[in-house]
Design an enzyme around this catalytic site. Structure first.
Site, PDB file in Angstrom:
ATOM      1  N   ASP A  66       0.655  -1.169   0.061  1.00  0.00           N
ATOM      2  CA  ASP A  66      -0.030   0.170  -0.103  1.00  0.00           C
ATOM      3  C   ASP A  66       0.762   1.300  -0.169  1.00  0.00           C
ATOM      4  O   ASP A  66       2.106   1.286   0.433  1.00  0.00           O
ATOM      5  CB  ASP A  66      -0.893  -0.051   1.252  1.00  0.00           C
ATOM      6  CG  ASP A  66      -0.234  -0.213   2.609  1.00  0.00           C
ATOM      7  OD1 ASP A  66       0.660  -0.782   2.399  1.00  0.00           O
ATOM      8  OD2 ASP A  66      -0.904   0.271   3.399  1.00  0.00           O
ATOM      9  N   GLU A 124      -0.794  -2.224   5.191  1.00  0.00           N
ATOM     10  CA  GLU A 124       0.264  -2.441   6.267  1.00  0.00           C
ATOM     11  C   GLU A 124       0.164  -1.036   6.993  1.00  0.00           C
ATOM     12  O   GLU A 124       0.261  -1.289   8.405  1.00  0.00           O
ATOM     13  CB  GLU A 124       1.623  -2.577   5.838  1.00  0.00           C
ATOM     14  CG  GLU A 124       2.588  -2.716   6.863  1.00  0.00           C
ATOM     15  CD  GLU A 124       3.098  -1.218   7.663  1.00  0.00           C
ATOM     16  OE1 GLU A 124       3.167  -1.346   8.640  1.00  0.00           O
ATOM     17  OE2 GLU A 124       3.189  -0.305   6.914  1.00  0.00           O
ATOM     18  N   GLU A 125      -0.076  -0.029   6.404  1.00  0.00           N
ATOM     19  CA  GLU A 125      -0.007   1.401   6.976  1.00  0.00           C
ATOM     20  C   GLU A 125      -1.361   1.627   8.016  1.00  0.00           C
ATOM     21  O   GLU A 125      -1.296   2.225   8.958  1.00  0.00           O
ATOM     22  CB  GLU A 125      -0.373   2.282   5.815  1.00  0.00           C
ATOM     23  CG  GLU A 125       0.932   2.699   5.225  1.00  0.00           C
ATOM     24  CD  GLU A 125       2.370   2.996   5.805  1.00  0.00           C
ATOM     25  OE1 GLU A 125       2.123   3.529   6.964  1.00  0.00           O
ATOM     26  OE2 GLU A 125       3.140   3.198   5.157  1.00  0.00           O
ATOM     27  N   ARG A 164      18.923  -6.570  13.168  1.00  0.00           N
ATOM     28  CA  ARG A 164      19.182  -6.619  14.671  1.00  0.00           C
ATOM     29  C   ARG A 164      18.362  -7.937  15.219  1.00  0.00           C
ATOM     30  O   ARG A 164      17.055  -8.146  14.682  1.00  0.00           O
ATOM     31  CB  ARG A 164      18.201  -5.567  15.215  1.00  0.00           C
ATOM     32  CG  ARG A 164      18.327  -5.547  16.741  1.00  0.00           C
ATOM     33  CD  ARG A 164      17.602  -4.293  17.433  1.00  0.00           C
ATOM     34  NE  ARG A 164      17.751  -4.532  18.784  1.00  0.00           N
ATOM     35  CZ  ARG A 164      18.905  -4.008  19.674  1.00  0.00           C
ATOM     36  NH1 ARG A 164      19.792  -3.498  19.073  1.00  0.00           N
ATOM     37  NH2 ARG A 164      18.737  -4.265  20.772  1.00  0.00           N
TER      38      ARG A 164
HETATM   39 ZN    ZN Z   1       6.189   0.887   5.226  1.00  0.00          ZN
HETATM   40 ZN    ZN Z   2       4.677   3.408   6.313  1.00  0.00          ZN
END
Ligand code: ZN
Ligand code: ZN
Length: 393
Positions: A66, A124-125, A164
């Site tokens: 997205d 995702e956002e 990490r």
């Molecule tokens: Zn992102």
């Molecule tokens: Zn983002």
């Protein structure tokens, strides 16, 4: 079409969260061309491609798809053609990385054995996409992964990768608190319960959550980003609404912060004599991202071999958030790394010597001038291909 052209095309045609129809179709086309058995419309616009190649582990490769509601100001020849929408978080590079890695791994299938599950994730956002794909049976309808790999681009010198083991990204949560008072004429507060005054006390009291209830060695942020009540000066309103954003690094700290917010909100409303308890709802729920140590070790050493040890950076935990860990919630180990996209001259010109200082001077994710170096196309493809190869053995 080269992968750079594929990336430019995605960049020019960004789509908002959960509406990634064109992007998903383009990704599905690439996966099918590489020989993946590909399914679309999983949890909305999600895509899953499966490539079975003998015995061995099932490795899931995830890319989010997205874009953001932002007007692009990069001036690039392949800038967004959609007004007010921009790939400002680089998810177009993630999709390109997945398409490229799927193609490369399919071409060298004699050199590995196992099953690949390539996943294009919507939303995702907004923290909606991973949950939606899982709810639509991602892990029941397709091979259940033994390892999950994901990557994100961001401001750091192009050509670098950042790793990490353990905690890398924070948990985030939006909390809305609706305070119920009793409205009336502004001249007669004695006949009312004023939710504006209750909200004001609540905002102040919420400042004690981090300062008085969370240990100095633990990271937490409580921000009241929105406060809304009333229409005019001489009317006491019926309701007031606060919206908070919480950031924490560990689940137990987040549970504690949320519990404190609830307790304080209910107690302030009780203290004011509100006719009802406040309504407390949550949204934008991102879990903390904690990488599997062993998987990171394997991926990191593979990256050091292909990019050179100097290009492999060690990252500190970030306060940013991701919904990627949702896929690993059933105890599937995962590794998630960063890929630098800042053109070297831009990085060198930024003031300061320490990376943390330089970051203030280069355009980052979620800004209208975020313009990844085109060399990052090859880096994201190689990083994902190499990582998958390392895990498949
Ligand atoms: Zn992102
Ligand atoms: Zn983002």
């Amino acid at each position: 079409m080269t992968l750079v052209d594929f990336y430019r095309d995605l960049h020019a045609h960004p789509e908002l969260s959960m509406r990634e129809h064109r992007t998903a179709a383009r990704l599905a086309g690439e996966l099918r061309a590489a020989g993946f058995d590909t399914t679309e419309n999983i949890g909305g616009t999600g895509v899953a491609g499966v490539l079975r190649n003998g015995d061995g582990p099932t490795v899931m490769l995830r890319a989010d798809m997205d874009a953001l509601p932002l007007a692009e100001e990069t001036g690039l020849p392949y800038a967004s053609t959609v007004p007010g929408v921009m790939h400002a978080c680089g998810h177009d590079l993630h999709v390109t990385g997945l398409a490229g890695a799927a193609g490369q791994l399919a071409r060298v299938r004699d050199s590995w054995s196992g099953t690949l599950l390539a996943v294009g994730q919507p939303g995702e956002e907004t923290a909606e996409g991973a949950v939606a794909m899982l709810a639509d049976g991602l892990f029941e309808r397709f091979p259940h992964p033994g390892v999950i790999l994901g990557q994100h681009v961001g401001p750091a010198p192009a050509g670098t990768v950042g790793h990490r083991a353990g905690l890398l990204m924070s948990a985030a949560l939006d909390v809305e608190i609706r305070i119920f008072g009793r409205g009336g004429h502004g001249s007669m507060p004695e006949n009312c319960v004023d939710p504006v005054v209750t909200a004001a006390y609540l905002v102040t009291r919420l400042q004690t959550v981090v300062s008085r209830e969370i240990g100095a060695g633990e990271a937490a942020v409580v921000t009241v980003g929105r406060m809304h009540a009333g229409t005019r000066a001489n009317v006491i309103p019926d309701e007031a609404v606060l919206t908070l954003n919480l950031r924490t690094r560990e689940q137990h700290v987040r549970d504690r912060v949320l519990e404190a917010v609830r307790r304080i909100a209910e107690a302030e409303c009780a203290a004011s004599g509100c006719p009802r308890k406040p309504e407390i709802t949550t949204a934008g729920d991102f879990p903390a991202l904690s990488n599997d140590t062993d998987t990171v070790r394997r991926v990191r050493s593979a990256h050091a071999a292909v990019f050179g040890p100097a290009a492999v950076l060690e990252y500190d935990p970030l306060m940013a958030s991701e919904d990627f860990p949702r896929f690993g919630a059933g105890d599937i180990p995962y590794a998630y790394w960063f890929v630098g996209t800042t053109p070297q001259p831009v990085w060198d010109a930024a003031p300061g010597d320490r990376p943390a200082d330089k970051l203030r001077g280069v355009p980052g994710n979620h800004t209208s001038r975020f313009a990844p170096d085109l060399s990052a196309v090859r880096t994201v493809v190689t990083a994902l291909t190499t990582a998958a190869h390392a895990v498949l053995g």
